[in-house]
Design a protein around this motif. Structure first.
Motif, PDB file in Angstrom:
ATOM      1  N   LEU A 124       0.726  -1.043  -0.182  1.00  0.00           N
ATOM      2  CA  LEU A 124      -0.129   0.023  -0.481  1.00  0.00           C
ATOM      3  C   LEU A 124       0.480   1.266  -0.547  1.00  0.00           C
ATOM      4  O   LEU A 124       0.877   2.453  -1.120  1.00  0.00           O
ATOM      5  N   ALA A 125       2.134   1.144   0.523  1.00  0.00           N
ATOM      6  CA  ALA A 125       3.007   2.344   0.635  1.00  0.00           C
ATOM      7  C   ALA A 125       3.298   2.806  -1.022  1.00  0.00           C
ATOM      8  O   ALA A 125       3.542   4.158  -1.222  1.00  0.00           O
ATOM      9  N   HIS A 126       4.286   1.946  -1.512  1.00  0.00           N
ATOM     10  CA  HIS A 126       4.225   1.666  -2.872  1.00  0.00           C
ATOM     11  C   HIS A 126       3.373   2.148  -3.527  1.00  0.00           C
ATOM     12  O   HIS A 126       3.903   3.117  -4.182  1.00  0.00           O
ATOM     13  N   ARG A 127       1.835   2.412  -3.724  1.00  0.00           N
ATOM     14  CA  ARG A 127       1.475   2.797  -4.292  1.00  0.00           C
ATOM     15  C   ARG A 127       0.967   4.083  -4.070  1.00  0.00           C
ATOM     16  O   ARG A 127       0.708   4.739  -5.032  1.00  0.00           O
ATOM     17  N   ASP A 128       1.130   3.941  -2.762  1.00  0.00           N
ATOM     18  CA  ASP A 128       0.583   5.298  -2.552  1.00  0.00           C
ATOM     19  C   ASP A 128       1.967   6.524  -3.001  1.00  0.00           C
ATOM     20  O   ASP A 128       1.752   7.347  -3.462  1.00  0.00           O
ATOM     21  N   GLU A 129       3.229   5.876  -3.566  1.00  0.00           N
ATOM     22  CA  GLU A 129       4.382   6.972  -4.500  1.00  0.00           C
ATOM     23  C   GLU A 129       4.187   6.786  -5.294  1.00  0.00           C
ATOM     24  O   GLU A 129       4.112   8.307  -5.972  1.00  0.00           O
ATOM     25  N   PHE A 130       3.615   5.633  -5.739  1.00  0.00           N
ATOM     26  CA  PHE A 130       2.728   5.499  -7.477  1.00  0.00           C
ATOM     27  C   PHE A 130       2.007   6.728  -7.826  1.00  0.00           C
ATOM     28  O   PHE A 130       1.913   7.871  -9.241  1.00  0.00           O
ATOM     29  N   THR A 131       1.369   7.155  -6.533  1.00  0.00           N
ATOM     30  CA  THR A 131      -0.148   8.065  -6.743  1.00  0.00           C
ATOM     31  C   THR A 131       1.052   9.813  -6.194  1.00  0.00           C
ATOM     32  O   THR A 131       0.055  10.679  -6.476  1.00  0.00           O
ATOM     33  N   ALA A 132       1.806   9.547  -5.964  1.00  0.00           N
ATOM     34  CA  ALA A 132       2.629  10.892  -5.470  1.00  0.00           C
ATOM     35  C   ALA A 132       1.674  11.733  -4.333  1.00  0.00           C
ATOM     36  O   ALA A 132       1.844  12.478  -3.921  1.00  0.00           O
ATOM     37  N   HIS A 133       1.207  10.602  -3.838  1.00  0.00           N
ATOM     38  CA  HIS A 133       0.375  11.242  -2.012  1.00  0.00           C
ATOM     39  C   HIS A 133      -1.288  11.560  -2.942  1.00  0.00           C
ATOM     40  O   HIS A 133      -1.430  12.249  -1.781  1.00  0.00           O
ATOM     41  N   TRP A 134      -1.309  11.858  -3.733  1.00  0.00           N
ATOM     42  CA  TRP A 134      -2.978  11.765  -3.966  1.00  0.00           C
ATOM     43  C   TRP A 134      -2.724  13.713  -4.584  1.00  0.00           C
ATOM     44  O   TRP A 134      -3.140  14.159  -4.450  1.00  0.00           O
TER      45      TRP A 134
END
Length: 479
Positions: free
Chosen positions: A88-98
């Motif tokens: 989930l943290a890796h996912r957040d990085e790819f979204t630039a933390h929205w």
């Protein structure tokens, strides 16, 4: 007309700053046309924050672990569960933390002006932008307005659904926690991808499908192999069922999903992946004689039929609801807008021309990032026959390719090419199996280039790779 505080003029005005709108703006600016881009949410759009990027960031560890578990010498090292927190943290990085700072900087870098707020058409070549503080500006386009507002998830009209806080694709890709029990309604791409991801992350997943198979728009074997894999992973896959009601007491706690026959299933979250609708209900279509909330009917240059200035690019035209296809349309539309602005008398609008989105009809590629992957481009056998082509489907078991057996023990997969018997070219190709997504572009090139079968025979695949399936398909066709 809207009473405006300020009126500004541009060559091109773009509604929507997702990948599609960004590409239209890029083409216009590259030709020296002044361009305004209007965005009500995050610059970068659905793909960057709630679709392509976060979903694939969730799925990549799932697929990597599945592949590694089938390789001797590695399999014992990856027997444990996924680190859900790290995924989930890796996912957040790819979204630039929205946060959209990077994409805003890119638009600034090409010289496009960004307007934050809700944009609506306000008559011919006029866009009214209502800002966050309620102020209004009117942007006037000298040459073109491009509606690139995308699509949104559709929720069915079910008793109790409004108070249930159901997941759509947005919540499924952005959730900060792993639900203990997840019901997924819908067997299309979003449904199977999210069922794959959340099952691997620890959810007890039940997939409910109204039809008789998964991925109904693709060759039937693709959905069959994905269903098999989901079942083996511990998910429950049920076809031929429909949901009649959903309830969640007080809007919190467990969700109860009621099926048409009366059966009740309890879960912690329910995801509805049951279709998309265009984001055109509140963009001022009525001011230019169009139906609010409708898909925009366009020609192959993406210009709205009956208009000489309005373009509908990407999901809003319903030609191919895929990010890469929308960006392709944006390149075509951008080139057409520039050519018309420059007074080019005759556009290159024939099949495969500079100003014709021909691939929308003949060669739309798509990868479904499940385990196994599915890659498909062009027509299925049923679609080719319905279109009146005299075709033959050529199938091959991917497990019989040396590269596949080296890739993983127990490799399971299948390949199919659809051959036009009159022209001896390909009309469609589908691959299903681990790592087939990277095979797809070769098929796309073969279809777009209308490469004759006799010439494909000379395209020698490297040994031992999975791409050797091309040779096996051609050998099977030739007998």
């Amino acid at each position: 007309m809207t009473q405006a505080l300020e009126t500004l003029e541009y060559d091109v005005v773009v509604l929507g700053a997702g990948p599609v709108g960004e590409n239209v703006a890029d083409r216009a600016r590259a030709a020296g046309l002044s361009t305004a881009v209007v965005e009500s949410e995050l610059v970068g759009g659905e793909c960057s924050y709630w679709a392509c990027m976060p979903s694939k960031a969730l799925l990549r560890p799932v697929i990597t672990r599945a592949d590694a578990r089938r390789v001797p010498g590695v399999s014992q090292a990856v027997r444990g569960p996924l680190d859900a927190e790290a995924v989930l943290a890796h996912r957040d990085e790819f979204t630039a933390h929205w946060k959209d700072d990077g994409q805003v900087a890119w638009l600034d870098g090409i010289g496009a002006d960004i307007y934050r707020g809700h944009g609506r058409l306000d008559g011919k070549k006029r866009v009214a932008v209502t800002g966050p503080e309620g102020d209004t500006q009117v942007l006037i386009a000298r040459h073109a307005v491009a509606v690139c507002t995308g699509s949104r998830a559709v929720l069915p009209d079910l008793p109790g659904l409004a108070g249930t806080k159901p997941w759509t694709s947005r919540e499924a890709t952005s959730s900060a926690r792993v639900p203990g029990r997840l019901v997924v309604v819908g067997g299309g791409v979003v449904g199977v991808e999210m069922a794959t991801a959340w099952r691997a992350l620890g959810s007890d997943v039940t997939l409910l499908v109204r039809g008789d198979r998964l991925l109904p728009r693709l060759e039937s074997f693709a959905g069959e192999l994905v269903a098999e894999s989901l079942t083996e992973a511990g998910a429950t896959v049920r076809t031929g069922v429909s949901v009649s009601a959903v309830e969640r007491d007080g809007g919190t706690g467990p969700v109860t999903v009621t099926l048409a026959g009366g059966e009740r299933i309890e879960c912690d979250e329910v995801l509805f992946a049951t279709g998309r609708a265009p984001r055109t209900d509140d963009v001022g279509l009525a001011s230019v004689g169009l139906e609010p909330g409708s898909w925009l009917t366009v020609d192959d240059s993406c210009r709205v039929e009956g208009s000489d200035w309005l373009y509908g690019v990407g999901d809003v035209n319903h030609r191919a609801l895929l990010t890469h296809q929308g960006k392709y349309q944006a390149r075509i539309a951008g080139a057409a807008i520039v050519a018309r602005a420059q007074g080019v008398p005759i556009l290159d609008a024939g099949p495969w021309g500079t100003h014709a989105a021909t691939a929308d009809h003949a060669a739309v590629p798509q990868v479904v990032f499940t385990e196994p992957e599915v890659g498909a481009v062009g027509l299925t056998l049923a679609e080719a026959e319905a279109a009146g082509y005299r075709v033959r489907a050529v199938d091959y078991d991917l497990a019989g390719v040396a590269g596949a057996s080296l890739y993983a023990d127990g490799y399971r997969g299948r390949a199919r090419m659809i051959v036009d018997l009159d022209r001896e070219i390909l009309r469609g190709v589908t691959f299903t199996g681990p790592a087939v997504g990277e095979l797809l572009h070769s098929a796309t090139i073969a279809i777009v280039g209308e490469v004759p079968i006799d010439r494909l025979w000379h395209a020698v695949p490297s040994y031992p790779t999975i791409s050797e399936v091309w040779l096996r398909l051609l050998e099977t066709y030739r007998g």
